[in-house]
Design a protein around this motif. Sequence first.
Motif, PDB file in Angstrom:
ATOM      1  N   TYR B   3      86.004  -7.706-101.411  1.00 47.90           N
ATOM      2  CA  TYR B   3      85.082  -8.437-100.786  1.00 47.90           C
ATOM      3  C   TYR B   3      84.974 -10.553-100.946  1.00 47.90           C
ATOM      4  N   PRO B   4      84.069 -10.641-100.296  1.00 45.21           N
ATOM      5  CA  PRO B   4      84.092 -11.862-100.145  1.00 45.21           C
ATOM      6  C   PRO B   4      83.484 -12.760-102.066  1.00 45.21           C
ATOM      7  N   PHE B   5      84.350 -13.863-102.008  1.00 43.06           N
ATOM      8  CA  PHE B   5      83.991 -14.087-103.543  1.00 43.06           C
ATOM      9  C   PHE B   5      83.084 -15.802-102.934  1.00 43.06           C
ATOM     10  N   TRP B   6      81.815 -15.140-104.099  1.00 43.64           N
ATOM     11  CA  TRP B   6      80.491 -16.149-103.898  1.00 43.64           C
ATOM     12  C   TRP B   6      80.779 -17.352-104.872  1.00 43.64           C
ATOM     13  N   ASP B   7      81.923 -18.331-104.606  1.00 36.88           N
ATOM     14  CA  ASP B   7      81.785 -19.668-105.140  1.00 36.88           C
ATOM     15  C   ASP B   7      80.943 -20.729-105.195  1.00 36.88           C
ATOM     16  N   LEU B  15      74.536 -16.870-114.693  1.00 35.00           N
ATOM     17  CA  LEU B  15      73.191 -16.280-113.811  1.00 35.00           C
ATOM     18  C   LEU B  15      72.810 -15.079-113.994  1.00 35.00           C
ATOM     19  N   GLY B  77      65.498  -7.775-109.106  1.00 37.87           N
ATOM     20  CA  GLY B  77      66.717  -8.536-109.192  1.00 37.87           C
ATOM     21  C   GLY B  77      67.819  -8.524-109.821  1.00 37.87           C
ATOM     22  N   TRP B  79      69.751  -5.970-109.275  1.00 44.12           N
ATOM     23  CA  TRP B  79      70.363  -5.031-108.400  1.00 44.12           C
ATOM     24  C   TRP B  79      71.054  -6.043-107.220  1.00 44.12           C
ATOM     25  N   PHE B  80      70.166  -7.105-107.222  1.00 39.33           N
ATOM     26  CA  PHE B  80      70.913  -8.287-106.261  1.00 39.33           C
ATOM     27  C   PHE B  80      71.881  -9.103-106.202  1.00 39.33           C
ATOM     28  N   VAL B  81      71.359  -9.052-107.935  1.00 41.37           N
ATOM     29  CA  VAL B  81      72.646 -10.019-108.352  1.00 41.37           C
ATOM     30  C   VAL B  81      74.123  -9.207-108.710  1.00 41.37           C
ATOM     31  N   GLY B  83      75.133  -6.712-107.277  1.00 40.41           N
ATOM     32  CA  GLY B  83      75.746  -6.618-105.839  1.00 40.41           C
ATOM     33  C   GLY B  83      76.496  -8.062-105.186  1.00 40.41           C
ATOM     34  N   LEU B  84      76.044  -9.185-106.031  1.00 43.86           N
ATOM     35  CA  LEU B  84      77.157 -10.576-105.468  1.00 43.86           C
ATOM     36  C   LEU B  84      77.317 -10.609-106.540  1.00 43.86           C
ATOM     37  N   PRO B  87      80.280  -7.046-107.078  1.00 44.58           N
ATOM     38  CA  PRO B  87      79.919  -6.294-105.564  1.00 44.58           C
ATOM     39  C   PRO B  87      81.183  -4.761-105.681  1.00 44.58           C
ATOM     40  N   ALA B  88      82.363  -4.794-106.137  1.00 48.38           N
ATOM     41  CA  ALA B  88      83.620  -3.526-106.128  1.00 48.38           C
ATOM     42  C   ALA B  88      82.188  -2.540-107.291  1.00 48.38           C
ATOM     43  N   THR B  90      79.862  -2.133-108.625  1.00 49.68           N
ATOM     44  CA  THR B  90      78.726  -1.762-108.381  1.00 49.68           C
ATOM     45  C   THR B  90      78.864  -0.683-107.262  1.00 49.68           C
TER      46      THR B  90
END
Lengths: 340, 503
Positions: B3-7, B15, B77, B79-81, B83-84, B87-88, B90
């Motif tokens: 996955y991309p990494f949220w930097d 968070l 929320g 659930w969203f977090v 996943g961000l 992700p793997a 989740t």
Amino acid sequence: MTLPDYRFISAPLWLVTILHLLTLTLHLAAMSCLLGGTLIALWAGVRKQWSAPDAAGLARVLPAATAATVSLGVAPLLFLQLVYPRQVYAATIVSGWFWLAVIGAVIMAYYAFYRTSFQAHRTGQVSLGLLALAALGLLYTSLVYSSVFALAEQPDLLRALYAKDQSGWVWNPALGAYGLRWLHVVLGALTVGGFFVSVLGRKSPAMAATGRAAFVGGMAAAAAMGFLYLVSLDTYLGPYMRTPAMPVLLLALALALAALHLHSRKRFGLSGLCLFLSLLGMVYLRHVLRLVRLRGSFDLAAWRIAPQWSPFLLFLVCFILMLVVLVWMARLFFRSEPDA
Amino acid sequence: MHYPFWDQPIGYGVLMAVIAVFHVFVSHFAIGGGLYLVVNEHLARRDGDTARLAFLEKLSKFFAMVTLVAGALTGVGIWFVIGLLAPAATEALIHNYVWGWATEWTFFVVEIAAAMLYFYGWKRVTAKAHLTLGWIYFVAAWLSLVVINGILTFMLTPGRWLVTGDFWQGFFNPTYWPSLVLRTGVCVMLAGLYALLVASRLAAGDFKARTVRQAAGWAVVGLAVTALAQAWYWKAIPAEVTARALETMPTSVRAIVLSLWLAAALGAVGVALVILAPRRFGTAAALAFMALGMAWFGAFEWSRESLRKPYILTGYMYGNGAEVALTAAYRRDGFLPQITFRTGDDGADLFRHACRSCHTLDGYKALRPGLAGADRAYLLALVQGAHLLRGNMPPFLGTPREAGLIADHLYQRTDHRPLGAIYQVEGLALGRRAYDLRCGKCHAVGTASDKAKSLAGQSAEDLSGMLDMASSLGEGMPAYTGDAAERKALVAYLQTLGQGGKP
């Protein structure tokens, strides 16, 4: 020791797809009543078309519509992540901040709806400012969904965007791929919202008239926008045409027209059913389009299928139980008379 | 890695904590509060107690707002977090537990609908119907805990699932039952604490005394259940997990255990006081109890998260998303072939996927300050010996070349002047800095790997000789690569170590 491999789907694909499309349709139906209803209430409020009790009547159901939209949204998101994790997580991560802000936007809308509803209850007046705030939150949410899920269908673009910016502040720049699609969804919401308002306000001529106007006008505009979107598909249009999409599209259109007709005859139940089935058809079309767009990078058939029948059965039983309890509670609530 | 990494600069831990802490309180409160409402409504209706009914109706308004809006949306929320941020993990959880989650969703829908009808139904439906709605709400809410508890506990103690991959074996894992009892106790406790807070604001009188006493009873019972379940829970975790935690994170684990018992004792004493003097129970005291209860539960959740280190799914996936099953492939071909979203800067990509999910450079768990003064060779040793450092980190599973790329990445971003110049220190103070940089990260004072005892009483020559052959002292022990001035100061400091750090 070999560890269990998580790359599998725990039920036959057709079953997951049915559940996904069905729950997504339920979610979109609730969302459309909510978003459409809000936009219509704003419109009627600005033009002072409704009496105060009419406006208050609508305002008081919006919190429940929000609850329905949110809770019905959880299941389709779950199935989406189950089948398309590679696409969906990647797109949400690249637009991470915008995606996360959806939670804030929805909380804001939700509180605004509650405040409006409490205020309407107390003073009989509906605050247009609060409604506008809520509408803004919902429109933002829908726009993010359109842009992120469109990005999920463009793996090459996704990769290129990430290579340039990893901060999560990337907004899908390919507006062509989702602008029309988003407008189509909003106009669709207006259509369903129009239906919803006209039925809710069937005893008030003013409300019924606004609802009907939004229902008819929204449908015409949504159809036009849908057509434009179809044309804008460009290179995908050919392959798309060779799927079962066309007959389903015609069927969905026919159902929508039937809904209009039945509505004019005041057969609201049947009309609603046709509208729902039409929406289901649209959801199916959307599903097929996704597969067409992902061709070459993703194939559903590549999933290893390893059913977990006993947990699935548990879910099925609970799902049916849920429907029964919901209906039963609604009857209890609407048929019950308070003690003297 | 796929996955991309949220930097983002805030740091993953922060968070996650912000949303999770809030959600965890609200969601447990939503269950306990539901029970509190219906049980009390039942009693009030039986006794024809109109004052209490009015109190409950008021309570339910706040309750509905909290559970329907904040509870439901922070749940989404999270659930969203996840996943961000993970992700793997989740993805792995969803593939194994989609039917668990789907089942939980059915309870969630019923819960939300029932809460709405209950809230709007006070004046609308018969007493009996209203109570029924309340019970449906509570049962659905608690059942959603019954399901989600299986998935949560699975993450720490997957049990036989690791061998069989069986849904139910992972679900009813070793900590399932203690955790369920514990969380149910927490629900009851939070409900009592919250009712105490509301009751503390009532006008003094009989009604207040009754309400306070009863709410305190709830808190005490919840507290007692939680405390007992906590001990059971700890025993249910495989010994190697708790032993490793005690060894590598002794202070934090001991502090948690202590704070838990402390909170339990304090809570019990406080609540006993409430039972004796309910009439004068004030809002400040109520808030203090609330804070205590939350701190306690917060500490529990935190310890559960720390116990899981270095894994996010014990024995299956590391905190940075590296999969245990792919260890051989990583060692052979490295991480890079697995990192499907690349930016063109391999060092940065590797750093993100290997380290960045737990660290930032300057913010949360910042690396830059603690690495100031390090040379490249030492940074390389740290990357390759990550699992030996304090913090119970995952091992670096990539190739040596990749470790070098991460070391380069870090080296370009850290201050590599001599420690004396960076901190403006000399003598023992410099020695201490040198120790913190070059030894303390692995041999943290007070842990099982503390070397103070084996260094005690050695001469400066011996110690300097030891530094010469540092890399042969053990697998993963790096060579000494600092400069001469730091070496001298370090030796002097080491000599003081055997005496507890005093000259």
